[in-house]
Design an enzyme around this catalytic site. Structure first.
Site, short mmCIF file in Angstrom:
data_model
loop_
_atom_site.label_atom_id
_atom_site.label_comp_id
_atom_site.label_asym_id
_atom_site.label_seq_id
_atom_site.Cartn_x
_atom_site.Cartn_y
_atom_site.Cartn_z
N ARG A 20 -59.28 36.79 -17.61
CA ARG A 20 -58.35 37.64 -16.70
C ARG A 20 -57.84 36.78 -15.87
O ARG A 20 -56.54 37.05 -15.29
CB ARG A 20 -59.34 38.79 -16.11
CG ARG A 20 -59.74 39.78 -17.09
CD ARG A 20 -60.86 40.62 -16.40
NE ARG A 20 -61.78 39.82 -15.79
CZ ARG A 20 -62.66 40.34 -15.15
NH1 ARG A 20 -62.54 41.50 -14.32
NH2 ARG A 20 -63.83 39.46 -14.48
N ASN A 74 -61.31 43.89 -17.98
CA ASN A 74 -62.26 43.73 -19.14
C ASN A 74 -62.68 45.24 -19.52
O ASN A 74 -62.76 46.17 -18.62
CB ASN A 74 -63.60 42.90 -18.65
CG ASN A 74 -63.47 41.60 -18.72
OD1 ASN A 74 -62.56 41.00 -19.37
ND2 ASN A 74 -64.36 41.09 -18.03
#
Length: 102
Positions: free
Chosen positions: A30, A48
């Site tokens: 990320r 996520n």
């Protein structure tokens, strides 16, 4: 004249929805996506998902988005990207930056 250029830039923007499959959680993916987005001047978000994938919404020009997705496809050195699914998304919101959603 300046207003016309700004309006054309807005209309050139696209929004895409991305799902990244593979070993992409717990490896800084990320953060990698956010850094890549900022580099490409892409806005949106990344998070996520419970199923082990990473989901993102990205907004930019077609060239910016293509470059961003190509970068995601390569992943960072800890990730193993197996597949990326990309689809066009509704452009019902303008994003000011690219955020990691926790």
């Amino acid at each position: 004249m300046g207003i016309v250029i700004v309006m054309e830039a807005i209309f050139d923007m696209k929004t895409i929805h991305i799902i990244v499959y593979g070993h992409v959680q717990g490896v800084g993916f990320r953060y990698f996506a956010q850094t890549s987005a900022l580099s490409e001047k892409v806005t949106g978000w990344v998070k996520n998902k419970e199923d082990g994938t990473v989901e993102a919404v990205a907004q930019g020009t077609e060239n910016q988005l293509e470059s961003f997705v190509d970068t995601l496809r390569s992943g960072n050195r800890y990730a193993r990207v197996e597949e990326i699914k990309v689809r066009e998304a509704d452009q019902n919101q303008a994003y000011a930056d690219f955020k990691i959603i926790r």
